[in-house]
Design an enzyme around this catalytic site. Sequence first.
Site, mmCIF file in Angstrom:
data_model
loop_
_atom_site.group_PDB
_atom_site.id
_atom_site.type_symbol
_atom_site.label_atom_id
_atom_site.label_comp_id
_atom_site.label_asym_id
_atom_site.label_seq_id
_atom_site.Cartn_x
_atom_site.Cartn_y
_atom_site.Cartn_z
ATOM 1 N N LYS A 1 0.825 -1.198 0.000
ATOM 2 C CA LYS A 1 0.000 0.000 0.000
ATOM 3 C C LYS A 1 0.863 1.252 0.000
ATOM 4 O O LYS A 1 0.595 2.198 -0.732
ATOM 5 C CB LYS A 1 -0.907 0.027 1.243
ATOM 6 C CG LYS A 1 -1.941 -1.079 1.258
ATOM 7 C CD LYS A 1 -2.868 -0.968 2.466
ATOM 8 C CE LYS A 1 -2.166 -1.189 3.787
ATOM 9 N NZ LYS A 1 -1.569 -2.522 3.923
ATOM 10 N N THR A 2 1.889 1.229 0.830
ATOM 11 C CA THR A 2 2.755 2.395 0.906
ATOM 12 C C THR A 2 3.481 2.605 -0.423
ATOM 13 O O THR A 2 3.650 3.731 -0.881
ATOM 14 C CB THR A 2 3.749 2.230 2.061
ATOM 15 O OG1 THR A 2 3.021 1.926 3.252
ATOM 16 C CG2 THR A 2 4.557 3.485 2.273
ATOM 17 N N ASP B 1 -3.126 7.879 3.943
ATOM 18 C CA ASP B 1 -2.597 6.548 4.251
ATOM 19 C C ASP B 1 -3.119 6.112 5.629
ATOM 20 O O ASP B 1 -3.532 6.954 6.426
ATOM 21 C CB ASP B 1 -1.057 6.602 4.263
ATOM 22 C CG ASP B 1 -0.455 5.217 4.091
ATOM 23 O OD1 ASP B 1 -1.201 4.258 3.792
ATOM 24 O OD2 ASP B 1 0.770 5.082 4.261
ATOM 25 N N GLU B 2 -3.093 4.830 5.922
ATOM 26 C CA GLU B 2 -3.547 4.298 7.216
ATOM 27 C C GLU B 2 -4.941 4.811 7.552
ATOM 28 O O GLU B 2 -5.215 5.242 8.682
ATOM 29 C CB GLU B 2 -2.556 4.697 8.342
ATOM 30 C CG GLU B 2 -1.113 4.341 8.078
ATOM 31 C CD GLU B 2 -0.798 2.863 8.328
ATOM 32 O OE1 GLU B 2 -1.730 2.050 8.516
ATOM 33 O OE2 GLU B 2 0.397 2.518 8.323
ATOM 34 N N GLN C 1 -5.821 -3.798 10.643
ATOM 35 C CA GLN C 1 -4.724 -3.193 11.385
ATOM 36 C C GLN C 1 -5.193 -1.968 12.156
ATOM 37 O O GLN C 1 -4.389 -1.099 12.507
ATOM 38 C CB GLN C 1 -3.587 -2.819 10.437
ATOM 39 C CG GLN C 1 -2.899 -4.023 9.820
ATOM 40 C CD GLN C 1 -1.697 -3.626 8.981
ATOM 41 O OE1 GLN C 1 -0.721 -3.080 9.488
ATOM 42 N NE2 GLN C 1 -1.759 -3.889 7.682
ATOM 43 N N ARG D 1 5.165 -7.465 10.942
ATOM 44 C CA ARG D 1 6.298 -6.559 10.665
ATOM 45 C C ARG D 1 7.522 -7.331 10.193
ATOM 46 O O ARG D 1 8.461 -6.757 9.643
ATOM 47 C CB ARG D 1 6.716 -5.767 11.927
ATOM 48 C CG ARG D 1 5.696 -4.832 12.526
ATOM 49 C CD ARG D 1 5.118 -3.885 11.532
ATOM 50 N NE ARG D 1 3.886 -4.436 10.970
ATOM 51 C CZ ARG D 1 3.326 -3.997 9.856
ATOM 52 N NH1 ARG D 1 3.860 -3.018 9.180
ATOM 53 N NH2 ARG D 1 2.214 -4.554 9.402
HETATM 54 N N1 ATP Z 1 5.016 -5.208 -6.543
HETATM 55 C C1 ATP Z 1 5.970 -5.457 -5.642
HETATM 56 N N2 ATP Z 1 6.981 -6.278 -5.913
HETATM 57 C C2 ATP Z 1 7.921 -6.547 -5.009
HETATM 58 N N3 ATP Z 1 7.967 -6.041 -3.771
HETATM 59 C C3 ATP Z 1 6.980 -5.197 -3.416
HETATM 60 C C4 ATP Z 1 5.931 -4.868 -4.319
HETATM 61 N N4 ATP Z 1 5.114 -4.006 -3.683
HETATM 62 C C5 ATP Z 1 5.624 -3.826 -2.443
HETATM 63 N N5 ATP Z 1 6.737 -4.528 -2.264
HETATM 64 C C6 ATP Z 1 7.549 -4.592 -1.025
HETATM 65 O O1 ATP Z 1 6.772 -5.206 -0.014
HETATM 66 C C7 ATP Z 1 7.032 -4.609 1.254
HETATM 67 C C8 ATP Z 1 5.786 -4.097 1.873
HETATM 68 O O2 ATP Z 1 5.275 -3.025 1.164
HETATM 69 P P1 ATP Z 1 4.547 -1.811 1.838
HETATM 70 O O3 ATP Z 1 5.327 -1.346 3.008
HETATM 71 O O4 ATP Z 1 4.211 -0.849 0.779
HETATM 72 O O5 ATP Z 1 3.250 -2.552 2.339
HETATM 73 P P2 ATP Z 1 2.015 -2.017 3.115
HETATM 74 O O6 ATP Z 1 0.831 -2.553 2.433
HETATM 75 O O7 ATP Z 1 2.116 -0.560 3.298
HETATM 76 O O8 ATP Z 1 2.194 -2.759 4.480
HETATM 77 P P3 ATP Z 1 1.601 -2.499 5.932
HETATM 78 O O9 ATP Z 1 0.121 -2.379 5.818
HETATM 79 O O10 ATP Z 1 1.994 -3.713 6.667
HETATM 80 O O11 ATP Z 1 2.269 -1.278 6.459
HETATM 81 C C9 ATP Z 1 8.050 -3.510 1.015
HETATM 82 O O12 ATP Z 1 9.321 -3.990 1.338
HETATM 83 C C10 ATP Z 1 7.914 -3.238 -0.473
HETATM 84 O O13 ATP Z 1 9.142 -2.782 -0.995
#
Ligand code: ATP
Length: 756
Positions: free
Chosen positions: A30-31, A235-236, A266, A627
């Site tokens: 998502k981030t 976000d969040e 979350q 995490r």
């Molecule tokens: N398409 C992709 N291919 C490979 N790696 C990815 C891809 N998208 C995200 N990632 C990696 O996956 C990990 C998690 O991504 P991110 O932090 O954006 O997730 P998130 O959904 O925000 O997580 P959370 O809700 O747990 O905070 C990061 O290390 C990111 O670099």
Amino acid sequence: MTEALNPGQKKAVTSHRGPMAVIAGPGSGKTRVMTHRIADLVSAGVSPGSILAITFTNKAADEMLRRTIALLGPGRGALFPTSGFLGPSSLDLDEGTPVLRTFHSFCARLLRRHLHRIEPYSGRFSIYDTADQQQLIGTILKELKLDRTSFPPRATLSRISHWKNHMTSPEQASEESTTFREKELARIFFRYQELLEERDAADFDDLLILVVRLLREHPDVLERLRARFEYVMIDEFQDTNRPQYLMAKLLAEEHRNLCVTGDPDQSIYSWRGASPDNFLRFREDFPEHIVITLDQNYRSTPQILEVAGRLAGSEFGERKLFTDNPDGAEVRVQQLRDERAEAAQIADHIESWQEEGCAASEIAILYRVNSLSRVFEEEFVRRRILYSVVGGMSFYERKEVKDILAYLRVARSTRDDVALQRIINVPARGIGKVSIERFEDAARDAGRSLGEHLRCLDGHDEIRGKAKKGLAQLRDVIETLSENVGAPLSAQVAVAIEASGYLSHLERSEPESWQERERNLEELVAAATETQEILSSVAARAQNDPEYEEIDPMSLFLERIALVTDAEMRTEEKGQVSLMTLHAAKGLEFDRVIIAGVEESLIPHSRHGEAAGVEEERRLLYVGVTRAREQLLMTHASWRRRFQEREPRIPSSFLVELEGTSIVFERDQALVKSSSTWGQTNWHRSDPGDDEDDGLHPGCWIRHEILGRGVIVRAQGHGASKRISVRFEECGEKQLVVGYAPVTPISPPDEEWEPC
DNA sequence: ATGACCCGCTTTTTT
DNA sequence: AGCGGGTCAT
Ligand SMILES: Nc1ncnc2c1ncn2[C@@H]1O[C@H](COP(=O)(O)OP(=O)(O)OP(=O)(O)O)[C@@H](O)[C@H]1O
């Protein structure tokens, strides 16, 4: 710089217009979507300045800005300088930079410019932190003659905050209250809000509420902001509250370019008024929205996700996660004798991981409450493991730092009485309790703030003698500081320390720790210098902007201290293990994660809020578990020292639910001994079908390896997850989980031992 | 009337 | 451990 995006992510990134919700589980990117989307907008020719992106922490905002710049490449990225929190002070201008901030910092900045339009505030309003709020409540309790045991300031404030987060006014609160206690609380709330206004002060909740008011009551401001921020992202989103949602809606309801990302599973801040129900409101208010779900987890091993999935169970987690990541190490659960053994074990792990080549910065220790950090710190210092504690008692919460900041606040605003009360007799100037009370009463009768009343000290004489001299002295100190307001920040801080005579006061009153405290004050001067430098460079860049409007540096300095926790300011040094609460770990990721103190009454915490209940505790552990990238370890101790007492502890009930996964459970060797009912077999006997007689029924006697002899008073469940309540001879009634507790059925003690 | 000193209560999570 | 509230000596 390029980074991969899967089809779902790509769709989210390239859909620029119209409302959109990205709802996806942990580690699903998502981030990454947020950063890429900002970069994509800019690449498509959108003016960076028309993008508003709200993050949950200031750190996340900085990180996102950094990543966006990297994505855009050197040519493009240079378009907007990394200005961070102190960045361009007027939000309506500087079209060149996207605004990446938390709700609170965005609001504070907006209010600096516009709050004078709401009576009776000014653009120099003070921001009251928790300590200030508590002091104010103390004043009110005295005034209303209520005692602090029936209205503990902390609990009182949390009730008030709850009202405010639901946009309930003091009047409404009073109407809604039915019980006597509630009515009293509403009275306190009423007076609290009245005093905040008198003091030209906003607490954290006010920052949000006042912006909502501003936008509702002043259409011209709303129009300008709508025109300025054509693209709004949050976000969040699951952890936003009412006022935050209203603000987003007000900003976006016309152009409808609102993109929210989050994960209801979350949601861990309901105690702050946040609710994932905002997703529902979003659906109603923006019915034409598109929903994007991402279900591939890129972060963790299948082993870690198995545990996360089991924890989610049927309660939540309907968004099933899958991963292509290769298998990793088993998730482990370790039981230790006590908190010191736990710390030693964790230090062992860290040392061996580092030998394997794992960077310390890729290791995190997470816990439910800040107080757990201490024992780790002690152990790490002994073992020379470098660490950094995120959150907890921060630099700016130190007494000496707060005192000097109070001087600066008093010099800036004659209305900031909480600050004045803090330092009225610090250092001691012969103004005692009685004099202070008289002075306060006189000020109130004259309809003046304490600051104003102090200014015209000579005009009245309710106070004489030593106390009067002291007040005059204080007035002169404040006078000196006020004359200095134009000076560089660091000079102002230095003058405050100097003129107040604070250093000699420290040496007199803190024979043990004055040196360290003096160093803290030096650090405060250094922080002021640094702030000044950043502000100068921002101003220099904005020079050719005719409309650039500088906000006074002291306001920004104090604002940063109030809103950016010191953990977020601390420059992350490589080679340090991170220690933080589960809450603080939200949004972060580490190769290896240790969750410590996974014990009943800690997670789930015994005092979890009633509204969200244990489910929020479950989600909190879920956040912690997810995490980890490669390796996850959870520890729990059988004994834990709290205050002065050693308390027996049982493992978290959440651990019991994890039986049957690939988790490896390990018990402390010293506890294994020879108990027959305690062994590997217990772990796999959770099937209620083959329930043998385990001899653990109400009325039966048992012996516990540590707690001694006791009689079972209640039993619930089956097999290893069966829970029994036992009244021990030595230490009263305890709850135990059969699968964990080293208990053996015994025959009842001989009658002759019973008292007759 | 002030201020040094002691006692008991407190500790969930945070912008 | 850290603060408010109490007591007691000045
Ligand atoms: N398409 C992709 N291919 C490979 N790696 C990815 C891809 N998208 C995200 N990632 C990696 O996956 C990990 C998690 O991504 P991110 O932090 O954006 O997730 P998130 O959904 O925000 O997580 P959370 O809700 O747990 O905070 C990061 O290390 C990111 O670099």
